[in-house]
Write an enzyme that holds these catalytic residues in place. Structure first.
Site, PDB file in Angstrom:
ATOM      1  CB  CYS A   1      -2.620   4.795  -8.680  1.00  0.00           C
ATOM      2  SG  CYS A   1      -3.913   5.735  -9.491  1.00  0.00           S
ATOM      3  CE1 TYR A   2      -2.591  11.261  -3.097  1.00  0.00           C
ATOM      4  CE2 TYR A   2      -0.783  10.074  -2.063  1.00  0.00           C
ATOM      5  CZ  TYR A   2      -1.584  11.196  -2.152  1.00  0.00           C
ATOM      6  OH  TYR A   2      -1.372  12.259  -1.300  1.00  0.00           O
TER       7      TYR A   2
ATOM      8  CD  GLU B   1      -3.420  -2.532  -6.869  1.00  0.00           C
ATOM      9  OE1 GLU B   1      -2.500  -2.521  -7.706  1.00  0.00           O
ATOM     10  OE2 GLU B   1      -3.943  -1.501  -6.419  1.00  0.00           O
TER      11      GLU B   1
ATOM     12  N   GLY C   1      -4.695   5.989  -3.753  1.00  0.00           N
ATOM     13  CA  GLY C   1      -5.468   6.676  -2.721  1.00  0.00           C
ATOM     14  C   GLY C   1      -6.394   7.703  -3.339  1.00  0.00           C
TER      15      GLY C   1
ATOM     16  CG  ASP D   1     -13.293 -15.404  11.181  1.00  0.00           C
ATOM     17  OD1 ASP D   1     -12.829 -16.177  10.323  1.00  0.00           O
ATOM     18  OD2 ASP D   1     -14.031 -14.439  10.915  1.00  0.00           O
TER      19      ASP D   1
ATOM     20  CG  HIS E   1      -4.899   0.313  -9.493  1.00  0.00           C
ATOM     21  ND1 HIS E   1      -4.615   0.577  -8.178  1.00  0.00           N
ATOM     22  CD2 HIS E   1      -5.465   1.434  -9.988  1.00  0.00           C
ATOM     23  CE1 HIS E   1      -5.011   1.803  -7.881  1.00  0.00           C
ATOM     24  NE2 HIS E   1      -5.534   2.349  -8.956  1.00  0.00           N
TER      25      HIS E   1
ATOM     26  CE  LYS F   1     -14.834 -16.456   7.051  1.00  0.00           C
ATOM     27  NZ  LYS F   1     -15.274 -15.809   8.296  1.00  0.00           N
TER      28      LYS F   1
END
Ligand code: GLN
Length: 512
Positions: free
Chosen positions: A82-83, A171, A55, A227, A169, A368
């Protein structure tokens, strides 16, 4: 059936959604919630582990968001990223300060203790960092389990209590083994079974819709894009004809588009879909309007009017279907607020207020490409599932200058020829968006020994992953040649075709 699940608490990092995505790729169900909702989310989900995201705040700031006591009291495994690491260190009595210099980019992580987070990894791996603050003093009981040359506390924890914090990170794709680290936490530490798939998503979301709607009625505007089509199919599966869809033909759709959407969704799949043939109303208001912003506004307002009028005719509608996807949700979660505020589609905001409709958003957990996969599993045809995005104001913003029936006719035909040639060449799915544009100029040509003075068509095709940036697509000569030839020969009123070789930025994908 309740799946083993992971709760991700969002502290506002731009990568939080990627954590969710990686975990789902591992076949484990997870949800991302605003960090302020930790209590409710733990109660609702009963997760097997919690991840605290990164964050933008610094944990020592007065207004910095915090995880909440419930996280620490739950006794669940926690991974701070991280944060999240800094928050964990602060909570357990460590010290976090602004670092001397910011660390952004690649770093080499040297693993000291692999049991838990770093199982099945070599002693040293590449990781990606993005932080300015630093854990200066470890809380009692915590120890370093990996370090970099710049941060001795790059990964810390009390592995035997299932508490872990990492400064990098896992991710992002710049941490190539990040997925293994997440897997070690999710499957190893939290012992989640990998039992989540699109098939289970379908069944669960049908159940959820039925529970939420009861015997109520749901309305929704369907554009024919992936969508809204997928959302409509799900609703139809869940509540049948108590879902009322409307397709607004605004007069600026492509060749045979409204008919094709009706055929695919109503005739083939049985969705309760009504076509509102409103072309005249739209075109009337677009007369002599050449300013693109005005065109957009006129089309937006007219759409709302027409949809609202029809929606009100359906007595007793309580719910409004929206094809909101995960990235839209993430964008609008305000992690500082008491609860997540979700962006409502500006098109139907008024309806929500006046008719007091509740939103149904069955795709709000998906990305998506997951929506596409879902569409295929629900039996939607590939054409709908892989359709390029098409703007709400339709061909009106691909006709530069005034929008008239005649000019619409020209553009429709040229666009159809172009897309047909792209599909014939097998390139449609390599391209992010392809279309023809009608320019507001005439140029000189010669046809059958006579001088002509006619219109110009521009062809555009871009490749892109997120539509935020885009490169022009290197269309093979043969496709351009055939498309241009056919357009000049088959479309009356066109004597010149050009190919757009600009990228976004500085250009945009659409011309208006
Ligand atoms: N704002 C904190 C820092 O600069 C955390 C950053 C992050 O989570 N990416 O260290």
């Amino acid at each position: 059936m309740r799946h083993d699940s992971i709760l991700i608490l969002d502290f506002g990092s731009q990568y939080s959604h990627l954590i969710a995505r990686r975990i789902r790729e591992l076949g484990v169900y997870c949800e991302l919630h605003a960090c302020t909702r930790s209590r409710e989310a733990i109660q609702e989900m009963q997760p097997k582990g919690i991840i605290l995201s990164g964050g933008p705040y610094s944990v020592y700031q007065n207004d910095a968001p915090h995880a909440g006591e419930d996280v620490w009291k739950s006794g669940l495994p926690v991974l701070g990223v991280c944060y999240g690491l800094q928050e964990m260190a602060l909570h357990f009595g460590g010290r976090v300060d602004a670092g001397e210099r910011r660390e952004y980019g690649h770093a080499e992580l040297n693993i000291k203790e692999s049991a838990g987070l770093f199982d099945n990894l070599p002693d040293s791996i590449q990781v990606w960092m993005s932080h300015g603050d630093k854990v200066q003093e470890l809380p009692k009981g915590f120890r370093d389990i990996a370090s970099t040359s710049n941060s001795e506390h790059a990964a810390v924890g009390i592995p035997e209590h299932n508490l872990f914090g990492i400064q990098f990170h896992p991710e992002v794709s710049h941490t190539p083994q990040g997925k293994t680290i997440l897997k070690n936490f999710v499957a190893g530490v939290c012992r989640c079974k990998a039992d989540w798939s699109m098939g289970s998503f379908i069944n669960e979301s049908i159940d959820r819709i039925r529970k939420e709607v009861g015997d109520g009625i749901v309305i929704g505007a369907i554009s024919g894009g992936v969508d809204s089509s997928v959302a409509a199919v799900l609703l139809h599966r869940a509540i049948g004809d108590r879902f009322h869809g409307f397709l607004v033909d605004n007069g600026v759709l492509r060749l045979n588009e409204a008919a094709q959407v009706m055929e695919r969704l109503k005739k083939k799949l049985g969705i309760n879909l009504t076509l509102l043939d409103a072309g005249q109303a739209f075109l009337g208001r677009l007369q002599n309007v050449s300013d693109p912003e005005k065109k957009r506004k006129i089309i937006g307002h007219t759409f709302i009017e027409i949809f609202e009028e029809e929606a009100r005719k359906i007595g007793g509608a309580e719910f409004l279907l929206q094809g909101t996807l995960y990235p839209d949700v993430i964008e609008s979660i305000s992690f500082k607020g008491p609860s997540a505020t979700i962006k409502t589609h500006h098109n139907v905001g008024g309806l929500l207020e006046d008719m007091k409709l509740k939103l149904i958003e069955p795709l709000r957990e998906l990305f998506k490409d997951e929506v596409r996969q879902l569409g295929l599993e629900l039996g939607l045809d590939e054409e709908s599932v892989y359709r390029h995005p098409f703007p709400g104001p339709g061909l009106a913003i691909r006709i530069l200058g005034d929008v008239t029936e005649e000019r619409l006719g020209i553009l429709r035909q040229a666009d159809a020829v172009y897309i047909e040639e792209i599909k014939k060449a097998g390139l449609y799915r390599d391209i992010g968006q392809a279309f023809a544009v009608l320019l507001p100029v005439k140029s000189v040509g010669v046809m059958g020994d006579c001088r002509t003075y006619e219109q110009v068509i521009a062809l555009r095709a871009v490749q892109t992953t997120d539509y935020m940036t885009a490169d022009w697509f290197p269309m093979p000569d043969a496709v351009l040649r055939t498309a241009a030839n056919r357009i000049i020969n088959e479309v009356r009123g066109v004597n010149r075709v050009v190919y757009d070789i600009s990228s976004k930025p500085p250009s945009t994908i659409e011309w208006e």
